[in-house]
Design a protein around this motif. Sequence first.
Motif, mmCIF file in Angstrom:
data_model
loop_
_atom_site.group_PDB
_atom_site.id
_atom_site.type_symbol
_atom_site.label_atom_id
_atom_site.label_comp_id
_atom_site.label_asym_id
_atom_site.label_seq_id
_atom_site.Cartn_x
_atom_site.Cartn_y
_atom_site.Cartn_z
ATOM 1 N N ILE A 1 0.869 -1.176 0.000
ATOM 2 C CA ILE A 1 0.000 0.000 0.000
ATOM 3 C C ILE A 1 0.903 1.221 0.000
ATOM 4 N N ASP B 1 -0.417 6.621 -3.099
ATOM 5 C CA ASP B 1 -1.547 6.760 -4.034
ATOM 6 C C ASP B 1 -2.788 6.036 -3.521
ATOM 7 N N GLU B 2 -2.592 4.830 -2.976
ATOM 8 C CA GLU B 2 -3.736 4.080 -2.451
ATOM 9 C C GLU B 2 -4.348 4.784 -1.235
ATOM 10 N N VAL B 3 -3.498 5.310 -0.367
ATOM 11 C CA VAL B 3 -3.996 6.022 0.816
ATOM 12 C C VAL B 3 -4.799 7.244 0.396
ATOM 13 N N ARG B 4 -4.283 8.003 -0.542
ATOM 14 C CA ARG B 4 -5.006 9.198 -1.003
ATOM 15 C C ARG B 4 -6.328 8.812 -1.694
ATOM 16 N N HIS B 5 -6.321 7.711 -2.431
ATOM 17 C CA HIS B 5 -7.539 7.252 -3.100
ATOM 18 C C HIS B 5 -8.601 6.860 -2.064
ATOM 19 N N VAL B 6 -8.206 6.092 -1.060
ATOM 20 C CA VAL B 6 -9.144 5.680 -0.011
ATOM 21 C C VAL B 6 -9.659 6.909 0.742
ATOM 22 N N ALA C 1 -0.233 4.678 5.288
ATOM 23 C CA ALA C 1 0.072 3.625 4.323
ATOM 24 C C ALA C 1 0.571 2.371 5.034
ATOM 25 N N GLU D 1 -1.513 -1.096 5.104
ATOM 26 C CA GLU D 1 -0.838 -2.285 4.573
ATOM 27 C C GLU D 1 -0.836 -3.404 5.607
#
Length: 103
Positions: free
Chosen positions: A7, A10-15, A32, A36
């Motif tokens: 993770i 980008d994934e954190v910002r998307h969530v 993150a 993860e």
Amino acid sequence: MGERMRIGADEVRHVAQLAELAIADGDVPLLAAQLEGIVNFVAQLDEVAVAGASGAVVVGPSQLRLREDRVDPIRMERPPAQFAPAFQQGFFVVPKLGGLAEA
């Protein structure tokens, strides 16, 4: 254990965007790492072998009896239009987070 999921920022910002949460850039690395850890812990549950079990492991009762839906209206002192002008079909309508800034 199988392949670990990574993770990143980008994934954190998307969530956060999906949850309509504002997060500071400085908090992203910690979030993150925590996310993860959660995802990889849950992935480990797929690998747990249960003696005598066949198929998927089901947590909780194998059958669940749902209660009957019931609506017990509450008598209000004032009609909703007096304190919530955006009241439609029995629901309070609130602006989307950040929606007031756009107005």
